[in-house]
Design a protein around this motif. Structure first.
Motif, PDB file in Angstrom:
ATOM      1  N   VAL A 105     -70.845 -46.629 -24.727  1.00 33.18           N
ATOM      2  CA  VAL A 105     -69.805 -47.734 -24.784  1.00 33.18           C
ATOM      3  C   VAL A 105     -70.160 -48.861 -25.858  1.00 33.18           C
ATOM      4  O   VAL A 105     -69.011 -48.692 -26.831  1.00 33.18           O
ATOM      5  CB  VAL A 105     -69.667 -48.053 -23.158  1.00 33.18           C
ATOM      6  CG1 VAL A 105     -68.692 -50.251 -23.804  1.00 33.18           C
ATOM      7  CG2 VAL A 105     -68.959 -47.496 -22.473  1.00 33.18           C
ATOM      8  N   PHE A 106     -71.217 -49.296 -26.056  1.00 37.94           N
ATOM      9  CA  PHE A 106     -71.132 -50.550 -27.410  1.00 37.94           C
ATOM     10  C   PHE A 106     -71.821 -49.932 -28.388  1.00 37.94           C
ATOM     11  O   PHE A 106     -71.436 -50.565 -29.450  1.00 37.94           O
ATOM     12  CB  PHE A 106     -72.926 -51.007 -26.487  1.00 37.94           C
ATOM     13  CG  PHE A 106     -71.792 -52.161 -25.652  1.00 37.94           C
ATOM     14  CD1 PHE A 106     -71.258 -53.312 -26.604  1.00 37.94           C
ATOM     15  CD2 PHE A 106     -72.774 -52.915 -24.924  1.00 37.94           C
ATOM     16  CE1 PHE A 106     -70.764 -53.970 -25.394  1.00 37.94           C
ATOM     17  CE2 PHE A 106     -72.418 -53.817 -24.020  1.00 37.94           C
ATOM     18  CZ  PHE A 106     -71.095 -54.374 -24.063  1.00 37.94           C
ATOM     19  N   ALA A 107     -71.832 -47.887 -28.256  1.00 33.61           N
ATOM     20  CA  ALA A 107     -71.873 -47.887 -29.979  1.00 33.61           C
ATOM     21  C   ALA A 107     -70.214 -47.442 -30.452  1.00 33.61           C
ATOM     22  O   ALA A 107     -70.033 -47.243 -31.243  1.00 33.61           O
ATOM     23  CB  ALA A 107     -72.673 -46.390 -29.572  1.00 33.61           C
ATOM     24  N   TRP A 108     -69.881 -46.843 -29.369  1.00 36.64           N
ATOM     25  CA  TRP A 108     -68.513 -46.807 -29.393  1.00 36.64           C
ATOM     26  C   TRP A 108     -67.961 -48.278 -30.897  1.00 36.64           C
ATOM     27  O   TRP A 108     -66.959 -48.467 -31.119  1.00 36.64           O
ATOM     28  CB  TRP A 108     -67.390 -46.394 -28.124  1.00 36.64           C
ATOM     29  CG  TRP A 108     -67.504 -45.148 -27.713  1.00 36.64           C
ATOM     30  CD1 TRP A 108     -68.391 -43.965 -28.423  1.00 36.64           C
ATOM     31  CD2 TRP A 108     -67.515 -44.974 -26.627  1.00 36.64           C
ATOM     32  NE1 TRP A 108     -68.345 -43.523 -27.524  1.00 36.64           N
ATOM     33  CE2 TRP A 108     -67.001 -43.356 -26.235  1.00 36.64           C
ATOM     34  CE3 TRP A 108     -66.467 -45.503 -25.585  1.00 36.64           C
ATOM     35  CZ2 TRP A 108     -67.078 -42.873 -25.103  1.00 36.64           C
ATOM     36  CZ3 TRP A 108     -66.271 -45.376 -24.342  1.00 36.64           C
ATOM     37  CH2 TRP A 108     -66.981 -44.042 -24.522  1.00 36.64           C
ATOM     38  N   ALA A 109     -67.856 -48.861 -29.650  1.00 39.91           N
ATOM     39  CA  ALA A 109     -67.747 -50.935 -30.480  1.00 39.91           C
ATOM     40  C   ALA A 109     -68.068 -50.548 -31.286  1.00 39.91           C
ATOM     41  O   ALA A 109     -67.804 -51.759 -32.502  1.00 39.91           O
ATOM     42  CB  ALA A 109     -67.403 -51.737 -29.877  1.00 39.91           C
ATOM     43  N   ASP A 110     -69.690 -50.174 -32.350  1.00 37.44           N
ATOM     44  CA  ASP A 110     -69.812 -50.311 -33.521  1.00 37.44           C
ATOM     45  C   ASP A 110     -69.294 -49.489 -34.133  1.00 37.44           C
ATOM     46  O   ASP A 110     -70.273 -49.850 -35.360  1.00 37.44           O
ATOM     47  CB  ASP A 110     -71.947 -50.457 -33.007  1.00 37.44           C
ATOM     48  CG  ASP A 110     -72.024 -51.418 -33.994  1.00 37.44           C
ATOM     49  OD1 ASP A 110     -71.694 -52.431 -34.874  1.00 37.44           O
ATOM     50  OD2 ASP A 110     -73.802 -50.994 -34.455  1.00 37.44           O
ATOM     51  N   GLY A 111     -69.142 -49.042 -33.546  1.00 33.47           N
ATOM     52  CA  GLY A 111     -68.104 -47.558 -34.884  1.00 33.47           C
ATOM     53  C   GLY A 111     -68.328 -46.321 -34.224  1.00 33.47           C
ATOM     54  O   GLY A 111     -67.731 -45.652 -35.643  1.00 33.47           O
ATOM     55  N   ASP A 112     -70.033 -46.173 -34.601  1.00 32.02           N
ATOM     56  CA  ASP A 112     -69.938 -44.758 -33.812  1.00 32.02           C
ATOM     57  C   ASP A 112     -69.221 -43.795 -32.630  1.00 32.02           C
ATOM     58  O   ASP A 112     -69.261 -44.140 -31.632  1.00 32.02           O
ATOM     59  CB  ASP A 112     -70.977 -44.242 -34.239  1.00 32.02           C
ATOM     60  CG  ASP A 112     -71.586 -43.279 -33.590  1.00 32.02           C
ATOM     61  OD1 ASP A 112     -71.005 -42.133 -33.762  1.00 32.02           O
ATOM     62  OD2 ASP A 112     -72.982 -42.883 -33.218  1.00 32.02           O
ATOM     63  N   PRO A 168     -73.478 -57.419 -30.067  1.00 31.59           N
ATOM     64  CA  PRO A 168     -74.061 -58.596 -29.187  1.00 31.59           C
ATOM     65  C   PRO A 168     -74.560 -59.707 -28.575  1.00 31.59           C
ATOM     66  O   PRO A 168     -74.194 -59.631 -27.892  1.00 31.59           O
ATOM     67  CB  PRO A 168     -75.660 -58.656 -31.030  1.00 31.59           C
ATOM     68  CG  PRO A 168     -75.496 -57.571 -31.899  1.00 31.59           C
ATOM     69  CD  PRO A 168     -73.742 -57.245 -31.894  1.00 31.59           C
ATOM     70  N   PHE A 169     -72.812 -59.477 -29.575  1.00 29.92           N
ATOM     71  CA  PHE A 169     -72.495 -60.674 -28.573  1.00 29.92           C
ATOM     72  C   PHE A 169     -71.611 -60.266 -27.231  1.00 29.92           C
ATOM     73  O   PHE A 169     -72.067 -61.071 -26.437  1.00 29.92           O
ATOM     74  CB  PHE A 169     -70.996 -61.441 -29.419  1.00 29.92           C
ATOM     75  CG  PHE A 169     -70.425 -62.800 -28.683  1.00 29.92           C
ATOM     76  CD1 PHE A 169     -70.826 -63.969 -29.161  1.00 29.92           C
ATOM     77  CD2 PHE A 169     -68.815 -63.193 -28.495  1.00 29.92           C
ATOM     78  CE1 PHE A 169     -69.859 -65.357 -28.682  1.00 29.92           C
ATOM     79  CE2 PHE A 169     -68.547 -63.128 -27.489  1.00 29.92           C
ATOM     80  CZ  PHE A 169     -69.612 -64.757 -28.075  1.00 29.92           C
ATOM     81  N   ALA A 170     -70.792 -59.213 -27.531  1.00 26.05           N
ATOM     82  CA  ALA A 170     -69.839 -58.511 -26.199  1.00 26.05           C
ATOM     83  C   ALA A 170     -71.482 -58.100 -25.236  1.00 26.05           C
ATOM     84  O   ALA A 170     -71.269 -58.173 -24.343  1.00 26.05           O
ATOM     85  CB  ALA A 170     -69.346 -57.852 -26.503  1.00 26.05           C
ATOM     86  N   ALA A 171     -72.360 -57.244 -25.759  1.00 25.90           N
ATOM     87  CA  ALA A 171     -73.592 -57.115 -24.605  1.00 25.90           C
ATOM     88  C   ALA A 171     -74.206 -58.152 -24.077  1.00 25.90           C
ATOM     89  O   ALA A 171     -74.413 -57.854 -23.226  1.00 25.90           O
ATOM     90  CB  ALA A 171     -74.494 -56.367 -25.643  1.00 25.90           C
ATOM     91  N   PRO A 207     -72.679 -68.072 -37.018  1.00 28.63           N
ATOM     92  CA  PRO A 207     -74.393 -67.863 -36.531  1.00 28.63           C
ATOM     93  C   PRO A 207     -73.561 -67.302 -35.282  1.00 28.63           C
ATOM     94  O   PRO A 207     -73.149 -68.200 -34.369  1.00 28.63           O
ATOM     95  CB  PRO A 207     -75.629 -68.303 -36.742  1.00 28.63           C
ATOM     96  CG  PRO A 207     -74.460 -68.744 -37.027  1.00 28.63           C
ATOM     97  CD  PRO A 207     -73.318 -69.426 -37.897  1.00 28.63           C
ATOM     98  N   GLY A 208     -73.957 -66.104 -34.715  1.00 35.96           N
ATOM     99  CA  GLY A 208     -74.260 -66.388 -33.388  1.00 35.96           C
ATOM    100  C   GLY A 208     -75.174 -65.873 -32.462  1.00 35.96           C
ATOM    101  O   GLY A 208     -75.926 -64.594 -32.860  1.00 35.96           O
ATOM    102  N   PRO A 209     -75.357 -65.692 -30.923  1.00 34.78           N
ATOM    103  CA  PRO A 209     -76.344 -65.327 -29.870  1.00 34.78           C
ATOM    104  C   PRO A 209     -76.113 -63.203 -30.142  1.00 34.78           C
ATOM    105  O   PRO A 209     -75.766 -62.477 -30.842  1.00 34.78           O
ATOM    106  CB  PRO A 209     -75.765 -65.844 -28.776  1.00 34.78           C
ATOM    107  CG  PRO A 209     -74.585 -66.160 -28.897  1.00 34.78           C
ATOM    108  CD  PRO A 209     -74.260 -65.965 -29.611  1.00 34.78           C
ATOM    109  N   THR A 210     -77.966 -63.109 -29.597  1.00 39.30           N
ATOM    110  CA  THR A 210     -77.554 -61.627 -29.510  1.00 39.30           C
ATOM    111  C   THR A 210     -77.632 -61.321 -28.216  1.00 39.30           C
ATOM    112  O   THR A 210     -78.842 -61.929 -27.548  1.00 39.30           O
ATOM    113  CB  THR A 210     -78.355 -60.922 -30.959  1.00 39.30           C
ATOM    114  OG1 THR A 210     -79.391 -61.478 -30.521  1.00 39.30           O
ATOM    115  CG2 THR A 210     -77.893 -61.484 -31.712  1.00 39.30           C
ATOM    116  N   GLY A 211     -77.825 -59.787 -28.047  1.00 38.09           N
ATOM    117  CA  GLY A 211     -78.411 -59.350 -26.621  1.00 38.09           C
ATOM    118  C   GLY A 211     -78.433 -58.005 -26.623  1.00 38.09           C
ATOM    119  O   GLY A 211     -77.614 -57.411 -27.347  1.00 38.09           O
ATOM    120  N   GLU A 212     -79.079 -57.512 -25.215  1.00 44.68           N
ATOM    121  CA  GLU A 212     -79.125 -56.358 -25.109  1.00 44.68           C
ATOM    122  C   GLU A 212     -78.439 -55.750 -24.548  1.00 44.68           C
ATOM    123  O   GLU A 212     -77.493 -56.998 -23.445  1.00 44.68           O
ATOM    124  CB  GLU A 212     -79.925 -55.936 -24.339  1.00 44.68           C
ATOM    125  CG  GLU A 212     -82.216 -55.764 -25.062  1.00 44.68           C
ATOM    126  CD  GLU A 212     -81.768 -55.176 -26.554  1.00 44.68           C
ATOM    127  OE1 GLU A 212     -80.916 -53.448 -26.610  1.00 44.68           O
ATOM    128  OE2 GLU A 212     -81.766 -55.628 -28.026  1.00 44.68           O
TER     129      GLU A 212
END
Length: 218
Positions: A105-112, A168-171, A207-212
């Motif tokens: 799902v997050f790969a899709w959101a990242d453009g793939d 990263p923000f949404a994750a 700049p924003g936070p990151t996460g898995e």
């Protein structure tokens, strides 16, 4: 248009962190019913002119108290249902197999958008159906629209379409039941997230936070 994306109230599958995406899906728990009942007050400051829900039972039950309070018809659309888990349906989200779901799902959101969840849909399909419902709402001329949808679908679409929300923000921010993401914009001009569960979202470029990627389907 001001767009409120609202996750549904709690279900039994949420309690067990299961990938429960099939139609019609479960009803709400007693807590989920209370969460739905609290939505009209929580959104009292929003001048909602149109209210949508997905084809899954839990979103329609969540939308019902808000519809009654505002005198609105709930517009049911399949396009804003949860991302289909396919062969992963009803697996624990924390399992190795279950984690494939959110990574995809997050790969899709990242453009793939070409990868497909085993036995499920591709990112192209999932984003296209969600886009179509948002476009319908925008074309209606409503100034503020609420859509009761699902956790993974909301996070995917927002990360893919909002200029100031990245993966990263949404994750790093699973949506709680009846959590709300507020956006502003249009299909032609693009979208900006204004708030995420009540917290202001920084403008694009800050700049924003990151996460898995975490959380399960809902």
């Amino acid at each position: 248009m001001r767009l409120l994306l609202v996750r549904h109230g709690e279900t039994p599958s949420n309690l067990h962190h299961l990938l429960d995406t099939a139609v019609p899906g479960p009803a709400l728990t007693p807590l989920g019913q209370a969460q739905a009942a609290a939505l009209p007050e929580a959104l009292a400051d929003e001048d909602i002119e149109a209210l949508y829900a997905s084809t899954l039972l839990r979103t329609r039950l969540t939308a019902a108290p808000l519809a009654a309070a505002r005198g609105l018809e709930v517009i049911v659309r399949d396009g804003i249902r949860e991302v289909s888990a396919g062969e992963l349906e009803m697996l624990p989200g924390e399992s190795a197999e279950g984690r494939v779901y959110m990574r995809t799902v997050f790969a899709w959101a990242d453009g793939d958008t070409t990868p497909r969840i085993p036995g499920g849909e591709s990112g192209e399909e999932a984003l296209a159906r969600y886009d179509a419902v948002v476009a319908e709402a925008a074309a209606s001329g409503a100034g503020t629209v609420a859509m009761v949808s699902h956790g993974a679908a909301i996070r995917m679409w927002t990360a893919a379409r909002a200029d100031n929300v990245d993966v990263p923000f949404a994750a790093a921010r699973p949506l709680a039941n009846t959590g709300v993401v507020v956006l502003e914009g249009s299909p032609s001009d693009g979208w900006k997230a204004l708030s995420w569960e009540g917290a202001t979202v920084e403008p694009a470029g800050e700049p924003g936070p990151t996460g898995e990627p975490v959380d399960t389907a809902g």
